[in-house]
Write a protein that holds these residues in place. Sequence first.
Motif, short mmCIF file in Angstrom:
data_model
loop_
_atom_site.label_atom_id
_atom_site.label_comp_id
_atom_site.label_asym_id
_atom_site.label_seq_id
_atom_site.Cartn_x
_atom_site.Cartn_y
_atom_site.Cartn_z
N LEU A 119 -23.92 -102.98 3.68
CA LEU A 119 -24.13 -101.34 3.88
C LEU A 119 -25.32 -101.22 3.43
CD1 LEU A 119 -20.16 -100.21 3.63
CD2 LEU A 119 -21.61 -100.93 5.59
N GLY A 120 -25.84 -101.78 2.25
CA GLY A 120 -27.31 -101.47 1.81
C GLY A 120 -27.04 -100.42 0.63
N HIS A 121 -25.71 -100.73 -0.16
CA HIS A 121 -25.62 -100.05 -1.51
C HIS A 121 -26.42 -100.94 -2.56
CE1 HIS A 121 -21.31 -98.99 0.24
NE2 HIS A 121 -22.26 -98.27 0.91
N SER A 122 -26.91 -99.98 -3.18
CA SER A 122 -27.57 -100.64 -4.57
C SER A 122 -26.86 -101.16 -5.39
CB SER A 122 -28.74 -99.47 -5.03
OG SER A 122 -27.99 -98.29 -5.39
N SER A 123 -25.44 -100.92 -5.57
CA SER A 123 -24.75 -101.04 -6.56
C SER A 123 -23.33 -101.78 -6.11
CB SER A 123 -24.52 -99.94 -7.51
OG SER A 123 -23.21 -100.12 -8.29
N ILE A 124 -22.86 -102.64 -6.69
CA ILE A 124 -21.59 -103.13 -6.02
C ILE A 124 -20.54 -101.96 -6.37
CG2 ILE A 124 -19.39 -104.84 -6.56
CD1 ILE A 124 -21.74 -106.97 -6.72
N GLU A 125 -20.56 -101.24 -7.40
CA GLU A 125 -19.58 -99.95 -7.97
C GLU A 125 -19.43 -99.11 -6.61
OE1 GLU A 125 -22.17 -101.21 -9.90
OE2 GLU A 125 -20.66 -102.45 -11.11
N THR A 126 -20.45 -98.94 -5.96
CA THR A 126 -20.55 -97.74 -4.89
C THR A 126 -19.52 -98.37 -3.84
OG1 THR A 126 -22.59 -97.23 -5.46
CG2 THR A 126 -21.69 -96.55 -3.13
N SER A 127 -19.65 -99.62 -3.55
CA SER A 127 -18.69 -100.43 -2.43
C SER A 127 -17.35 -100.39 -2.91
CB SER A 127 -19.31 -101.74 -2.28
OG SER A 127 -20.56 -101.54 -1.53
N SER A 128 -17.16 -100.89 -4.24
CA SER A 128 -16.04 -100.90 -4.79
C SER A 128 -15.00 -99.50 -4.88
CB SER A 128 -16.26 -101.26 -6.33
OG SER A 128 -16.75 -102.62 -6.36
N LYS A 129 -15.63 -98.59 -5.15
CA LYS A 129 -15.18 -97.24 -5.09
C LYS A 129 -14.41 -96.90 -3.73
CE LYS A 129 -18.08 -94.10 -5.33
NZ LYS A 129 -18.91 -93.21 -6.13
N PHE A 130 -14.97 -97.53 -2.71
CA PHE A 130 -14.61 -97.18 -1.09
C PHE A 130 -13.69 -98.15 -0.54
CE2 PHE A 130 -18.07 -94.42 -1.80
CZ PHE A 130 -17.62 -93.07 -1.41
N TYR A 131 -13.96 -99.40 -1.02
CA TYR A 131 -13.33 -100.48 -0.24
C TYR A 131 -12.47 -101.36 -0.95
CZ TYR A 131 -16.97 -98.90 2.81
OH TYR A 131 -17.70 -98.00 3.64
N ILE A 132 -12.24 -101.29 -2.07
CA ILE A 132 -11.28 -102.02 -2.86
C ILE A 132 -10.15 -101.21 -2.94
CG2 ILE A 132 -10.72 -103.25 -5.14
CD1 ILE A 132 -13.55 -104.16 -5.36
N LYS A 133 -9.00 -101.53 -2.32
CA LYS A 133 -7.75 -100.59 -2.16
C LYS A 133 -6.56 -101.53 -2.60
CE LYS A 133 -9.77 -97.60 1.00
NZ LYS A 133 -10.42 -98.07 2.29
N ASN A 134 -5.76 -100.86 -3.21
CA ASN A 134 -4.28 -101.68 -3.36
C ASN A 134 -3.57 -101.47 -2.00
OD1 ASN A 134 -2.04 -102.90 -4.20
ND2 ASN A 134 -1.32 -101.17 -5.45
N ASN A 135 -3.90 -102.61 -1.42
CA ASN A 135 -3.21 -102.91 0.03
C ASN A 135 -1.77 -103.60 -0.12
OD1 ASN A 135 -2.37 -104.16 2.30
ND2 ASN A 135 -4.43 -104.67 2.95
N ASN A 136 -0.90 -102.60 0.06
CA ASN A 136 0.72 -103.09 -0.20
C ASN A 136 0.97 -104.13 0.77
OD1 ASN A 136 1.22 -100.79 -1.82
ND2 ASN A 136 1.74 -99.45 -0.10
N LYS A 137 0.42 -104.48 1.84
CA LYS A 137 0.98 -105.44 2.80
C LYS A 137 0.56 -106.95 2.09
CE LYS A 137 0.32 -107.30 7.44
NZ LYS A 137 -0.31 -107.05 8.87
N GLU A 138 -0.85 -106.70 1.67
CA GLU A 138 -1.44 -108.05 0.79
C GLU A 138 -0.69 -108.35 -0.51
OE1 GLU A 138 -5.80 -108.94 -1.33
OE2 GLU A 138 -5.82 -107.73 0.40
N THR A 139 -0.27 -107.17 -1.04
CA THR A 139 0.46 -107.46 -2.57
C THR A 139 1.79 -107.88 -2.14
OG1 THR A 139 -0.56 -105.51 -3.33
CG2 THR A 139 1.40 -106.03 -4.20
N VAL A 140 2.56 -107.48 -1.20
CA VAL A 140 3.65 -108.34 -0.74
C VAL A 140 3.57 -109.69 -0.54
CG1 VAL A 140 5.55 -108.24 0.83
CG2 VAL A 140 4.78 -106.10 0.00
#
Length: 108
Positions: A80-101
């Motif tokens: 996505l051309g983000h200069s920082s992983i933190e930018t991506s993390s903010k939008f794409y790392i989510k607590n996925n309930n299905k994955e958690t189960v």
Amino acid sequence: ITDSSYATIRDYMELWNISDVKSPLFITNADRTRLTVRAMQKLCGKYSCGSIHPHMFRHYVGTKIYETSNGNIKMVATQLGHSSIETSSKFYIKNNNKETVNVLNNVR
């Protein structure tokens, strides 16, 4: 975005011979240049897309990259051309309930 919407976008890309992921997706008929954000907003307003905006497609692609790469946030940032992983993390790392189960079901 639904699988049907994804298929429609893929078909659109084939129709317009858009093969490079960095190429503009929405282009003008006249000179095949990128449509501006404002032009996209006008089209969405004209055809009642509701709250859909062009950046939602970018979020969709980022989410798909994250999901199919088993959570490789560095790959998302790079694609996505983000200069920082933190930018991506903010939008794409989510607590996925299905994955958690799934994870909890496999804990022994």
